[in-house]
Write a protein that holds these residues in place. Sequence first.
Motif, PDB file in Angstrom:
ATOM      1  N   THR A  35       0.280 -22.110   1.703  1.00  0.00           N
ATOM      2  CA  THR A  35       0.315 -20.815   2.387  1.00  0.00           C
ATOM      3  C   THR A  35       0.237 -19.696   1.360  1.00  0.00           C
ATOM      4  N   THR A 221      -1.574 -15.335   5.098  1.00  0.00           N
ATOM      5  CA  THR A 221      -1.076 -15.753   6.406  1.00  0.00           C
ATOM      6  C   THR A 221       0.260 -15.088   6.710  1.00  0.00           C
ATOM      7  N   LEU A 222       1.096 -14.949   5.685  1.00  0.00           N
ATOM      8  CA  LEU A 222       2.420 -14.339   5.830  1.00  0.00           C
ATOM      9  C   LEU A 222       2.499 -13.088   4.967  1.00  0.00           C
ATOM     10  N   THR A 236       4.409 -13.105  10.153  1.00  0.00           N
ATOM     11  CA  THR A 236       2.992 -13.391  10.023  1.00  0.00           C
ATOM     12  C   THR A 236       2.249 -12.083   9.775  1.00  0.00           C
ATOM     13  N   THR A 237       1.189 -12.180   8.999  1.00  0.00           N
ATOM     14  CA  THR A 237       0.411 -10.979   8.689  1.00  0.00           C
ATOM     15  C   THR A 237      -0.165 -10.366   9.958  1.00  0.00           C
ATOM     16  N   HIS A 310       9.422 -13.155  12.876  1.00  0.00           N
ATOM     17  CA  HIS A 310       9.220 -11.730  12.568  1.00  0.00           C
ATOM     18  C   HIS A 310      10.587 -11.078  12.399  1.00  0.00           C
TER      19      HIS A 310
END
Length: 335
Positions: A35, A221-222, A236-237, A310
């Motif tokens: 990731t 991704t993050l 998460t992005t 989140h």
Amino acid sequence: MGALLQIENLSVSYRRGGATIQAVDAVDLEVPAATMLGLVGESGCGKSTLARAIMGVLPGNARIAGGRVELAGEELVPSTEARRRERLWREISFVPQTAMNALDPVYRLRDQMREVLCSRGGLSAAASDARTAELFRAVGLDPSRLMDFPHQFSGGMRQRAAIALALALNPKLIIADEPVTALDVIVQRQVLDTIRMLGRDLGLSAIVVTHDISVVAYLCTLTAVMYGGRIVESGTTAELVGSPAHPYTMGLMNASPDLKARIDTLVPIEGAPPDLSAPPPGCRFAARCPFVLPACRELSPDIIEISTGHKVACHRAGEAPALRELAGKVATWSA
């Protein structure tokens, strides 16, 4: 998927004169295997110090004041100097902001790759050259350029060579500190495409440190947003970019060019980050926040999870949809 890198309650301080500067303050962070995580924030927020603490290469006036850093089950903080040096390249590698900081100007690229692959990796010269050619092709460089010196490469080519160097021994984690800031926008896109392709094809685990949220949106991704030495929002992005919940993240989005944005003018976040030698009580963004309440100046907000994965540290996190609507207006920030 389990976390490859686990950071818990990490604090890093600097001594300057008689003052103690708390550059990283009680940070929790996870990077899952395979990731890419973007660590975003403006200059002085502590993101590069956090990266250096993970690498174990803090300057002499810095110390880890508390917390844990664990990579693939190994605790990193109490490591000896010898163990830290052994870990570099093999387990953690680094892509600097300016490739000339990683490349020796008086050695050919082949010899610099051999130094890592032979001395640290135990390969023969022939095996090293074969691996180097493979890496150069992977990052879009012609292996025939291996006999050149760094000054014979363009800025983008040097950055690709630095990425190849970081990948040499297949480390578990790569930390890229502002990897495209020193490049023009066209070359930035080429290097970002290279990193993105490597992430997809090789399953890289990486932390991308940047002040540019658009870089994170393209690569990662993050995302974790850092301000005043603390993580103020993470997730998460897609969710952070699409539905930011912290006013600072909303401000970063407004200050980044976006053809689809409701704001057609880039709006700066007025003011300056807090002095971390004497940080204010309460939320550290309070002095610059257009949505500040009296409680924000007095009480430090807890980090809460507003949806799966989140997390945000804001007293008004429950009002995020309404705040996002207001944050989309220039007058909100100019006031």
